[in-house]
Motif scaffolding. Structure first.
Motif, PDB file in Angstrom:
ATOM      1  N   ALA A  18      40.715  30.668  -2.891  1.00  0.00           N
ATOM      2  CA  ALA A  18      42.010  30.134  -3.313  1.00  0.00           C
ATOM      3  C   ALA A  18      41.786  28.888  -4.162  1.00  0.00           C
ATOM      4  O   ALA A  18      40.787  28.191  -4.011  1.00  0.00           O
ATOM      5  N   ARG A  19      42.734  28.627  -5.031  1.00  0.00           N
ATOM      6  CA  ARG A  19      42.683  27.425  -5.853  1.00  0.00           C
ATOM      7  C   ARG A  19      43.682  26.424  -5.298  1.00  0.00           C
ATOM      8  O   ARG A  19      44.848  26.757  -5.072  1.00  0.00           O
ATOM      9  N   PHE A  20      43.239  25.206  -5.086  1.00  0.00           N
ATOM     10  CA  PHE A  20      44.061  24.147  -4.510  1.00  0.00           C
ATOM     11  C   PHE A  20      44.332  23.091  -5.577  1.00  0.00           C
ATOM     12  O   PHE A  20      43.421  22.647  -6.270  1.00  0.00           O
ATOM     13  N   TYR A  21      45.604  22.701  -5.687  1.00  0.00           N
ATOM     14  CA  TYR A  21      46.046  21.758  -6.711  1.00  0.00           C
ATOM     15  C   TYR A  21      46.429  20.429  -6.063  1.00  0.00           C
ATOM     16  O   TYR A  21      47.027  20.401  -5.000  1.00  0.00           O
ATOM     17  N   THR A  22      46.100  19.335  -6.758  1.00  0.00           N
ATOM     18  CA  THR A  22      46.403  17.995  -6.272  1.00  0.00           C
ATOM     19  C   THR A  22      46.975  17.167  -7.421  1.00  0.00           C
ATOM     20  O   THR A  22      46.448  17.220  -8.540  1.00  0.00           O
ATOM     21  N   LEU A  23      48.041  16.425  -7.130  1.00  0.00           N
ATOM     22  CA  LEU A  23      48.601  15.528  -8.143  1.00  0.00           C
ATOM     23  C   LEU A  23      47.619  14.405  -8.462  1.00  0.00           C
ATOM     24  O   LEU A  23      47.005  13.838  -7.565  1.00  0.00           O
ATOM     25  N   THR A  24      47.511  14.090  -9.736  1.00  0.00           N
ATOM     26  CA  THR A  24      46.703  12.952 -10.162  1.00  0.00           C
ATOM     27  C   THR A  24      47.600  11.707 -10.174  1.00  0.00           C
ATOM     28  O   THR A  24      48.826  11.824 -10.057  1.00  0.00           O
ATOM     29  N   PRO A  25      47.034  10.521 -10.326  1.00  0.00           N
ATOM     30  CA  PRO A  25      47.883   9.331 -10.467  1.00  0.00           C
ATOM     31  C   PRO A  25      48.871   9.474 -11.632  1.00  0.00           C
ATOM     32  O   PRO A  25      50.037   9.091 -11.506  1.00  0.00           O
ATOM     33  N   ALA A  26      48.417  10.033 -12.756  1.00  0.00           N
ATOM     34  CA  ALA A  26      49.330  10.255 -13.880  1.00  0.00           C
ATOM     35  C   ALA A  26      50.422  11.253 -13.503  1.00  0.00           C
ATOM     36  O   ALA A  26      51.576  11.115 -13.920  1.00  0.00           O
ATOM     37  N   GLY A  27      50.083  12.242 -12.695  1.00  0.00           N
ATOM     38  CA  GLY A  27      51.059  13.216 -12.224  1.00  0.00           C
ATOM     39  C   GLY A  27      52.094  12.585 -11.314  1.00  0.00           C
ATOM     40  O   GLY A  27      53.287  12.907 -11.387  1.00  0.00           O
ATOM     41  N   ARG A  28      51.663  11.678 -10.465  1.00  0.00           N
ATOM     42  CA  ARG A  28      52.609  10.973  -9.588  1.00  0.00           C
ATOM     43  C   ARG A  28      53.564  10.111 -10.403  1.00  0.00           C
ATOM     44  O   ARG A  28      54.763  10.044 -10.120  1.00  0.00           O
ATOM     45  N   LYS A  29      53.038   9.480 -11.442  1.00  0.00           N
ATOM     46  CA  LYS A  29      53.885   8.660 -12.318  1.00  0.00           C
ATOM     47  C   LYS A  29      54.909   9.545 -13.028  1.00  0.00           C
ATOM     48  O   LYS A  29      56.093   9.207 -13.093  1.00  0.00           O
ATOM     49  N   GLN A  30      54.461  10.682 -13.546  1.00  0.00           N
ATOM     50  CA  GLN A  30      55.374  11.601 -14.231  1.00  0.00           C
ATOM     51  C   GLN A  30      56.403  12.174 -13.264  1.00  0.00           C
ATOM     52  O   GLN A  30      57.572  12.338 -13.620  1.00  0.00           O
ATOM     53  N   LEU A  31      56.000  12.462 -12.040  1.00  0.00           N
ATOM     54  CA  LEU A  31      56.931  12.954 -11.027  1.00  0.00           C
ATOM     55  C   LEU A  31      58.036  11.936 -10.778  1.00  0.00           C
ATOM     56  O   LEU A  31      59.207  12.295 -10.667  1.00  0.00           O
ATOM     57  N   SER A  32      57.681  10.676 -10.741  1.00  0.00           N
ATOM     58  CA  SER A  32      58.672   9.624 -10.550  1.00  0.00           C
ATOM     59  C   SER A  32      59.684   9.621 -11.693  1.00  0.00           C
ATOM     60  O   SER A  32      60.895   9.513 -11.464  1.00  0.00           O
ATOM     61  N   VAL A  33      59.204   9.760 -12.919  1.00  0.00           N
ATOM     62  CA  VAL A  33      60.092   9.818 -14.086  1.00  0.00           C
ATOM     63  C   VAL A  33      61.011  11.032 -13.987  1.00  0.00           C
ATOM     64  O   VAL A  33      62.227  10.933 -14.189  1.00  0.00           O
ATOM     65  N   GLU A  34      60.441  12.185 -13.669  1.00  0.00           N
ATOM     66  CA  GLU A  34      61.221  13.426 -13.585  1.00  0.00           C
ATOM     67  C   GLU A  34      62.263  13.357 -12.472  1.00  0.00           C
ATOM     68  O   GLU A  34      63.383  13.841 -12.631  1.00  0.00           O
ATOM     69  N   ARG A  35      61.898  12.749 -11.352  1.00  0.00           N
ATOM     70  CA  ARG A  35      62.847  12.635 -10.237  1.00  0.00           C
ATOM     71  C   ARG A  35      64.022  11.748 -10.602  1.00  0.00           C
ATOM     72  O   ARG A  35      65.171  12.046 -10.266  1.00  0.00           O
TER      73      ARG A  35
ATOM     74  N   ASP B  57      65.220  11.252 -13.631  1.00  0.00           N
ATOM     75  CA  ASP B  57      66.048  12.027 -14.562  1.00  0.00           C
ATOM     76  C   ASP B  57      66.858  13.075 -13.814  1.00  0.00           C
ATOM     77  O   ASP B  57      68.045  13.273 -14.092  1.00  0.00           O
ATOM     78  N   PHE B  58      66.235  13.754 -12.860  1.00  0.00           N
ATOM     79  CA  PHE B  58      66.929  14.779 -12.083  1.00  0.00           C
ATOM     80  C   PHE B  58      68.040  14.163 -11.243  1.00  0.00           C
ATOM     81  O   PHE B  58      69.150  14.711 -11.176  1.00  0.00           O
ATOM     82  N   ASP B  59      67.768  13.029 -10.623  1.00  0.00           N
ATOM     83  CA  ASP B  59      68.792  12.350  -9.814  1.00  0.00           C
ATOM     84  C   ASP B  59      69.992  11.965 -10.669  1.00  0.00           C
ATOM     85  O   ASP B  59      71.135  12.101 -10.229  1.00  0.00           O
ATOM     86  N   ARG B  60      69.765  11.490 -11.890  1.00  0.00           N
ATOM     87  CA  ARG B  60      70.861  11.163 -12.809  1.00  0.00           C
ATOM     88  C   ARG B  60      71.675  12.409 -13.135  1.00  0.00           C
ATOM     89  O   ARG B  60      72.904  12.368 -13.204  1.00  0.00           O
ATOM     90  N   LEU B  61      71.003  13.532 -13.344  1.00  0.00           N
ATOM     91  CA  LEU B  61      71.676  14.791 -13.638  1.00  0.00           C
ATOM     92  C   LEU B  61      72.552  15.237 -12.470  1.00  0.00           C
ATOM     93  O   LEU B  61      73.703  15.647 -12.656  1.00  0.00           O
TER      94      LEU B  61
END
Length: 73
Positions: free
Chosen positions: A39-56, A58-62
């Protein structure tokens, strides 16, 4: 996690994971699953966590905007 409200098929999931890998927002490594299959296991990187914060944010505003529109009806 969503009580089967949200369902993502393989044809959507794996291209999305590939895009996240290419953007450097996740890393992936091969390992063994619970039933001892490859199986392939995926992990968020620090840059991914930062982008997730931005996306969240934006989603909350929507969501707030949608609630305002629905409550105005």
């Amino acid at each position: 996690m969503s009580d089967d409200v949200l369902q993502v098929g393989e044809s959507s999931l794996y291209p999305a994971l590939q895009r996240l890998l290419l953007k450097g927002w996740v890393t992936a490594e091969w390992g063994a699953s619970e039933n001892n299959r490859r199986a392939r296991f995926y992990t968020l990187t620090p840059a991914g966590r930062k982008q997730l914060s931005v996306e969240r944010k934006d989603f909350d505003r929507l969501v707030v905007a949608i609630h305002k529109v629905l409550n105005a009806v």
